[in-house]
Scaffold this motif. Structure first.
Motif, mmCIF file in Angstrom:
data_model
loop_
_atom_site.group_PDB
_atom_site.id
_atom_site.type_symbol
_atom_site.label_atom_id
_atom_site.label_comp_id
_atom_site.label_asym_id
_atom_site.label_seq_id
_atom_site.Cartn_x
_atom_site.Cartn_y
_atom_site.Cartn_z
ATOM 1 N N LYS A 126 4.672 -31.567 0.409
ATOM 2 C CA LYS A 126 4.793 -31.584 1.685
ATOM 3 C C LYS A 126 5.814 -30.657 2.291
ATOM 4 O O LYS A 126 6.540 -30.882 3.619
ATOM 5 C CB LYS A 126 5.229 -32.930 2.240
ATOM 6 C CG LYS A 126 4.250 -34.452 1.651
ATOM 7 C CD LYS A 126 3.201 -34.384 2.649
ATOM 8 C CE LYS A 126 2.378 -35.528 2.068
ATOM 9 N NZ LYS A 126 1.151 -35.555 3.122
ATOM 10 N N THR A 128 5.262 -27.872 3.705
ATOM 11 C CA THR A 128 4.984 -27.296 5.055
ATOM 12 C C THR A 128 5.308 -28.297 6.050
ATOM 13 O O THR A 128 5.632 -27.902 7.224
ATOM 14 C CB THR A 128 3.652 -27.015 5.352
ATOM 15 O OG1 THR A 128 3.095 -26.305 4.053
ATOM 16 C CG2 THR A 128 2.984 -26.737 6.571
ATOM 17 N N GLN A 131 9.032 -28.768 7.742
ATOM 18 C CA GLN A 131 10.085 -27.729 8.548
ATOM 19 C C GLN A 131 11.042 -27.929 9.637
ATOM 20 O O GLN A 131 12.153 -27.533 9.771
ATOM 21 C CB GLN A 131 8.903 -26.736 9.507
ATOM 22 C CG GLN A 131 8.037 -25.873 8.429
ATOM 23 C CD GLN A 131 7.117 -25.005 9.126
ATOM 24 O OE1 GLN A 131 7.212 -25.076 10.549
ATOM 25 N NE2 GLN A 131 6.295 -24.334 8.584
ATOM 26 N N GLN A 162 4.585 -18.715 -1.342
ATOM 27 C CA GLN A 162 3.125 -19.057 -0.892
ATOM 28 C C GLN A 162 2.368 -20.091 -1.536
ATOM 29 O O GLN A 162 1.544 -20.779 -0.891
ATOM 30 C CB GLN A 162 2.477 -18.130 -0.535
ATOM 31 C CG GLN A 162 2.876 -17.055 0.721
ATOM 32 C CD GLN A 162 1.979 -15.750 0.944
ATOM 33 O OE1 GLN A 162 1.052 -15.350 0.053
ATOM 34 N NE2 GLN A 162 2.065 -15.528 2.184
ATOM 35 N N SER A 165 3.714 -23.386 0.082
ATOM 36 C CA SER A 165 3.233 -23.296 1.347
ATOM 37 C C SER A 165 2.763 -22.059 1.943
ATOM 38 O O SER A 165 3.213 -21.155 1.924
ATOM 39 C CB SER A 165 4.574 -23.792 2.421
ATOM 40 O OG SER A 165 3.979 -23.675 3.948
#
Length: 925
Positions: A126, A128, A131, A162, A165
């Motif tokens: 999770k 991403t 943030q 990457q 995310s």
């Protein structure tokens, strides 16, 4: 169910710490059932429980470890439900990352592994969605980076972000996002949050000591509880943003409270390093368009306002910030540096401070530190080339356990008078921009271990504790400690400076650090003094500074023991080296020079020398004056003396109060009208010492106030800003010393009857003592009418005790008074009438007061009409026998009964000659 959820949430937020264990277990069971049943709003109860999981043990005990474990099991058992609530996922990961380092005990290994697996799995799945957490996610990850699972996550985050995310290109994107205030607020217990908001919005600076002591005793009393200090620093910086009204008032400023928090971490290197990182974390990727100036304001104000009284703290922080730029992450060095520069520019543009020059070019800093600052921030030195920084820790920056900020320092942290007046609106849930994409990142460093003194613990006040971890080593090497072979290891710059010394001195100094397992023999100090005597000209100022630093390091334990007068009674070579050095300094200029250089590194040096000379070599007190004149820290003898006495009272309060009579005798001229020392006395005194001082003042053993009218007035006026108990102590001491009332009454006249209640109460008690002369009466009856009650109380007491004495003074004063003073005096005198015993005042001294009044009333009809009551009493005094007989028969005086009224007496000169003359008039003539 909605009502049930609301009630459970309220119980957790308001009553959780008061629940019995059985009730707490029932609440956790109920929470599990609500989550399992999908009750709407059950996540709110989970949010409330997360807020009650403190980092570290702050007196909560094992019960809260059980709460953390039970709540984690609820989240793990209902992971599908949890993943549908991104905000709860973020808060849960943020909370468990912050409490993981405090679960280092072997008995908690199972819980720690559960927490680790939960956090890592959520971060990988999770990231991403996390943030909103922003840059503080990295800060918490740094604290657990040496746990193997987190080490692997770090390597993926740094080398192939990457894969975690798709939108993440490098770590700077996370670092550039500002953390939402709700996450930081969630790491402080509700009751702690209430106390902090009260302390920083209601408590006045100067009255905060008792509140801070209570806060420390309640929440920060154990070494484990100090783990919460970095979270408190973040909370104060990012959540508590006072309005301009508070910023410009005398409420405890945020920077002073943070300085106090840092002082609690003395000796706890990992905690102090993390607290400093928490203070400066928003500086590292500061963006004026996204970040709030209030987040960085405490850091800059703490550095600038500590320059005067605590330069060690300012040096430690600016050194930490400079080195953090290069050591935080080698791949991000330029971008971190730009963030810090942007922070400084915004600070200057919004006039939080007017200039960085006092901080960057402070004379309190060593040349090496100023050079480091210059090389780090060449933009602020446009006309000078930027020298290259030298590696290694800076010798002028003190160890963490040298940071001394006490709550009794009353506004002492500041030499700056600037106050921040700019508030930037804080949009709580604003969308932060994506960070600038750029070069790949090798490592992000700064990881402290789970336990102090073990892996990851940074050393001292330098940011060198934040090491780069291209490959995370299990045990980082500490600098500046004794090596395994008995050699003394030092930082590169310190070793370079030591090499500048002559070899003979260098060897002797190194032997100090290895001498008898830390017990320094006075004989070796004698060798050092002898070498200084022979080669002082060769050493110069820089060499003496190196010598002083190493001697301070060698005598650190000895100075920490404190000054005990009994240690100086029979100085033998096997006894305390600090005492031997003070004795040598009283006889030898070279030893005195060594003490001067030592004082730059050891703040106790001055008060050790002062107490040593005061108690055993009083005839050599001039050596202390020579010592202070050579110390660059204090510009005058009085400032040095007060600073040393503050150091003394903080460490040895009994010694301080026992020494006060000697101090006031030996420094009578220097301490004349010294309000600073009086403030130190009353701020630290207790009832026992107050009683002893009052006895000594009454027998004239020494004097604090003296017999100077201007000096007494100055001391009294300066005491008006103290708190109630301190003002009470000032007046108790003044009453015990007992200067004449005429010296004190002028100061009383400047009191405000609506504000200075403590001072007026003290003045009433002081004026119980009678004035010794005409001047005291004149001053009393010249007080303004707002103090009429005070005049009535004191005047009636004086006159009833000795009517003849004060009748003479009053009559003389009435004859000599001017028109303005005369009206004031007559008003006070008329108010006194009902409190006087009979007509004693008007009959005493052959009716001198009555005659003066008759003369006045005969000459001016205005006074006769305005002061009618006084006029009636005074008019019949020539025939006082009837008044006496009537008083004896009725027990009360009659105003003018049986006496010829004054109206029958003509005001013409011829009528005045025909006045009836009695025997008293003839005797007066």
């Amino acid at each position: 169910m909605a009502q049930l959820v609301n009630m459970c949430e309220r119980i957790v937020m308001e009553k959780m710490t008061k629940l019995q264990d059985t009730t707490r277990l029932q609440l956790l069971w109920l929470t599990r059932e609500m989550v399992g049943s999908g009750v709407a709003g059950a996540d709110r109860v989970c949010f409330a429980l997360l807020k009650h999981l403190p980092a570290g043990n702050i007196g909560t005990g094992d019960a809260w470890v059980y709460v953390a474990e039970s709540l984690l099991n609820i989240l793990l058992d209902h992971q599908e439900w949890l993943e549908g609530l991104p905000a709860l996922v973020d808060s849960a990961v943020f909370t468990y990352l912050s409490i993981l380092p405090s679960h280092s005990a072997q008995s908690l290994a199972s819980l720690r592994q559960q927490e680790t697996n939960f956090c890592v799995s959520m971060l990988r799945a999770k990231l991403t969605d996390m943030q909103p957490i922003g840059r503080d996610l990295l800060r918490l990850l740094q604290g657990v980076a040496r746990i193997p699972e987190f080490t692997e996550f770090w390597r993926d985050l740094l080398q192939q972000p990457q894969t975690l995310s798709p939108q993440l290109t490098d770590v700077h994107q996370v670092l550039s996002r500002r953390t939402s205030r709700r996450f930081i607020a969630g790491r402080v217990l509700p009751e702690v949050e209430i106390k902090l908001n009260f302390l920083l919005s209601k408590v006045k600076f100067g009255q905060h000591k008792c509140y801070q002591e209570w806060f420390q005793k309640k929440y920060l009393s154990t070494p484990e509880s100090l783990l919460i200090v970095p979270e408190l620093v973040r909370f104060v910086c990012c959540v508590i943003h006072p309005p301009n009204e508070i910023l410009q008032s005398d409420i405890v400023p945020r920077w002073a409270f943070i300085g106090w928090l840092l002082s609690l971490c003395q000796g706890k290197h990992a905690v102090l390093a993390n607290a400093k990182l928490a203070l400066f974390y928003d500086w590292l990727a500061y963006n004026p368009e996204l970040d709030n100036i209030m987040n960085i304001e405490p850091g800059i104000l703490l550095m600038t306002n500590s320059l005067r009284q605590h330069p060690q703290l300012s040096a430690m922080l600016i050194d930490f910030l400079c080195r953090l730029i290069t050591t935080f992450s080698p791949g991000l060095e330029e971008r971190v540096r730009e963030g810090v520069l942007a922070a400084f520019r915004d600070i200057l543009s919004k006039e939080v401070i007017l200039s960085v020059e006092p901080l960057f070019e402070s004379s309190r800093f060593d040349d090496g530190l100023r050079q480091l600052i210059r090389s780090t921030f060449p933009e602020f030195y446009p006309q000078a080339p930027a020298p290259q920084p030298e590696p290694g820790p800076h010798p002028s920056v003190p160890e963490d356990n040298d940071v001394i900020i006490t709550s009794s320092d009353k506004g002492a942290e500041g030499g700056s008078t600037e106050k921040p007046v700019v508030i930037v609106s804080d949009e709580e849930e604003e969308e932060e921009r994506q960070g600038v994409q750029g070069e790949d990142l090798e490592i992000i460093g700064a990881f402290s271990g789970d336990e102090e003194g073990k892996e990851g613990e940074p050393h001292g006040g330098s940011s060198q504790g934040f090491v780069a971890i291209a490959e995370i080593s299990p045990e980082p090497v500490e600098e500046g400690v004794e090596g395994v072979d008995g050699e003394v290891e030092m930082g590169g710059e310190e070793e370079d400076r030591l090499c500048l010394l002559p070899e003979s001195i260098r060897e002797t100094l190194l032997s100090l650090l290895l001498d008898n397992e830390g017990v320094v023999q006075p004989a070796i100090l004698d060798e050092v003094v002898q070498m200084i005597r022979e080669k002082r000209s060769v050493l110069g100022e820089e060499g003496m500074s190196v010598v002083g630093g190493l001697v301070a390091r060698a005598l650190e334990q000895d100075f920490a023991t404190g000054f005990r007068p009994e240690d100086t009674l029979s100085l033998r070579e096997s006894e305390r080296p600090s005492m031997a050095l003070c004795k040598c300094a009283s006889e030898d200029e070279s030893a005195l020079a060594l003490l001067v250089s030592l004082s730059d590194h050891e703040p106790s040096t001055g008060y050790f020398l002062l107490m040593f000379l005061l108690h055993h070599y009083r005839d050599q007190l001039s050596k202390y004056k020579d010592f202070t004149s050579q110390c660059a820290i204090h510009p005058t003898l009085i400032s040095a003396l007060v600073a040393d006495l503050k150091e003394c009272v903080e460490k040895e309060s009994s010694l301080f109060f026992d020494s006060l009579p000697l101090i006031y005798k030996e420094f009578a001229v220097e301490l004349k009208h010294c309000e600073e020392l009086l403030s130190v006395i009353v701020a630290n005194i207790d009832p026992a010492h107050l009683q002893i001082l009052m006895q000594q003042l009454m027998v004239r053993d020494f004097a604090i106030f003296g017999n100077d009218k201007a000096g007494i007035e100055h001391l009294i006026e300066s005491s008006l800003g103290l708190d109630s108990f301190e003002q009470f102590c000032v007046w108790q001491l003044l009453c015990a010393e007992g200067p004449d009332a005429s010296l004190v009454i002028p100061a009383i006249g400047k009191f405000d009857a609506q504000e200075h209640h403590e001072a007026l109460s003290g003045a009433i008690l002081f004026l119980r003592a009678e004035a010794s002369g005409l001047l005291g009466v004149s001053e009393l009856f010249s007080l303004p009418l707002r103090h009429s009650g005070l005049v009535t109380a004191a005047g009636s007491r004086w006159i009833n005790a000795k009517p003849s004495k004060y009748a003479k003074y009053l009559s003389h004063f009435l004859d000599k008074s001017g028109k303005d003073t005369l009206s004031l005096t007559l008003t006070h005198l008329q108010n006194l009438l009902q409190y006087l015993k009979g007509n004693a005042l008007f009959e005493a001294a052959d009716g001198a007061v009555a005659k003066a009044l008759c003369k006045l009333f005969s000459a001016d009809k205005y006074y006769r009409e305005r002061f009618d009551k006084l006029f009636k009493v005074a008019s019949g005094l020539p025939d006082s026998s009837s008044a006496k007989s009537q008083e004896e028969g009725s027990g009360a005086p009659s105003a003018g009964a049986g006496k010829r009224p004054l109206q029958t007496v003509s005001t013409k000169p011829t009528a005045k000659k025909r006045r009836v003359i009695n025997k008293e008039d003839l005797s007066d003539n």
